[in-house]
Motif scaffolding. Sequence first.
Motif, PDB file in Angstrom:
ATOM      1  N   TRP A  40       0.918  -1.310  -0.041  1.00 49.47           N
ATOM      2  CA  TRP A  40       0.021   0.108   0.060  1.00 49.47           C
ATOM      3  C   TRP A  40       0.872   1.290   0.049  1.00 49.47           C
ATOM      4  O   TRP A  40       1.805   1.415   0.560  1.00 49.47           O
ATOM      5  N   LEU A  41       0.404   2.344  -0.728  1.00 48.19           N
ATOM      6  CA  LEU A  41       1.260   3.636  -0.674  1.00 48.19           C
ATOM      7  C   LEU A  41       0.798   4.405   0.414  1.00 48.19           C
ATOM      8  O   LEU A  41      -0.643   4.542   1.001  1.00 48.19           O
ATOM      9  N   GLU A  42       1.672   5.262   1.296  1.00 51.64           N
ATOM     10  CA  GLU A  42       1.404   5.977   2.304  1.00 51.64           C
ATOM     11  C   GLU A  42       1.276   7.551   1.804  1.00 51.64           C
ATOM     12  O   GLU A  42       1.549   7.726   0.610  1.00 51.64           O
ATOM     13  N   TRP A  55       7.439   6.843  -2.990  1.00 52.99           N
ATOM     14  CA  TRP A  55       6.035   6.780  -3.551  1.00 52.99           C
ATOM     15  C   TRP A  55       5.266   7.221  -2.492  1.00 52.99           C
ATOM     16  O   TRP A  55       5.476   7.089  -1.128  1.00 52.99           O
ATOM     17  N   SER A  56       4.135   7.822  -3.020  1.00 53.44           N
ATOM     18  CA  SER A  56       2.970   8.119  -1.793  1.00 53.44           C
ATOM     19  C   SER A  56       1.710   8.554  -2.599  1.00 53.44           C
ATOM     20  O   SER A  56       1.649   8.166  -3.802  1.00 53.44           O
ATOM     21  N   THR A  57       0.779   8.835  -2.038  1.00 52.47           N
ATOM     22  CA  THR A  57      -0.585   9.059  -2.456  1.00 52.47           C
ATOM     23  C   THR A  57      -1.215  10.159  -1.515  1.00 52.47           C
ATOM     24  O   THR A  57      -1.174  10.026  -0.301  1.00 52.47           O
ATOM     25  N   LYS A 118      -7.999   2.135  -2.418  1.00 50.23           N
ATOM     26  CA  LYS A 118      -6.634   2.574  -1.971  1.00 50.23           C
ATOM     27  C   LYS A 118      -5.492   2.362  -2.989  1.00 50.23           C
ATOM     28  O   LYS A 118      -5.667   1.368  -3.671  1.00 50.23           O
ATOM     29  N   TYR A 119      -4.323   3.209  -3.102  1.00 51.81           N
ATOM     30  CA  TYR A 119      -3.455   2.978  -4.028  1.00 51.81           C
ATOM     31  C   TYR A 119      -2.442   1.966  -3.530  1.00 51.81           C
ATOM     32  O   TYR A 119      -1.920   1.967  -2.464  1.00 51.81           O
ATOM     33  N   ALA A 120      -2.102   0.974  -4.214  1.00 49.58           N
ATOM     34  CA  ALA A 120      -1.038  -0.151  -4.062  1.00 49.58           C
ATOM     35  C   ALA A 120      -0.076  -0.121  -5.010  1.00 49.58           C
ATOM     36  O   ALA A 120      -0.638   0.175  -6.402  1.00 49.58           O
ATOM     37  N   ILE A 121       1.140  -0.663  -4.930  1.00 47.65           N
ATOM     38  CA  ILE A 121       1.867  -1.175  -6.174  1.00 47.65           C
ATOM     39  C   ILE A 121       2.317  -2.769  -6.132  1.00 47.65           C
ATOM     40  O   ILE A 121       2.266  -3.154  -4.878  1.00 47.65           O
ATOM     41  N   ARG A 122       2.401  -3.237  -7.092  1.00 47.77           N
ATOM     42  CA  ARG A 122       2.978  -4.846  -7.246  1.00 47.77           C
ATOM     43  C   ARG A 122       4.183  -4.783  -8.216  1.00 47.77           C
ATOM     44  O   ARG A 122       4.012  -4.187  -9.154  1.00 47.77           O
TER      45      ARG A 122
END
Length: 275
Positions: A40-42, A55-57, A118-122
């Motif tokens: 998850w992005l913070e 990385w963020s959101t 919610k934003y996440a990265i894989r």
Amino acid sequence: MSSPTTATDAQLARWERFRASRNAALASDHGWLTLTSFQWLESEPADVEFAPGLWSTDGTTATLTATTADGLTLVETGESVDGTVTATLQDEESLMWVQYGGADGKQVVVELAMRADKYAIRTRDAGSPVFTDFAGVPTYDYNPDWVIQGRFEPYDQPVDVPIGTANPLVDGVHRSVGEVVFRVPGVAHEVRLHAEEEKLGALNVTFHDETNGDTTDEWRKVFIPRPRPDGSVVIDFNRAINYPSAFTPYGTCPMPVRGNSIDVRVEAGEKIPQE
């Protein structure tokens, strides 16, 4: 199942073509077998595992800040990331956003995803052993007795049913368009399974059965060709396949609707992937 039936050469040939196509699709570049993280992005710019940059959101937009020394390039254009880039997605959308590593700078693709709003990265790493060591999914032998005749009972309107997913922090929704109804030897009652609609009117059924956790993953799915005008369908459980979450802990695959269970061992289709 009782009184086993012998498969014809044509049936076996069609199934073998299906299996070859399925294994080839799984082994595609930066496909499901290459997933190596889900994060998850913070709200504040921060490091993440397996990818350079910060990385963020802010909840609406995802932001990445990097320098040319980080070696990140945009997947779409190949342009180097030097400074700050942003992207915006809707829920359930994904974007193959940036890449880095390897001789060509493309070994790892970082996918931006919006899940549960919610934003996440894989990260998708072409060097992952799950991918490089893949030799096909183990399956049961083809069994024509698991080609079942049934019927489709459509709803007047689709019904959204809340479901869980392979990630306990992500809830899902199953858009049921009706129920597939059929009988299985050894089960006294009719089996009714919620179905989702696929392209060209085909159906997708996600189900539990008594092999789960033993020889098969916790749940599987099977695609059903478009119902005939009289509502009849053919369900070929030899084509039951795993969700990506069977191969990687980083999937957010949908669980079956509560009650989408077959109360016998469906010994057909894909088994638990090899370690």
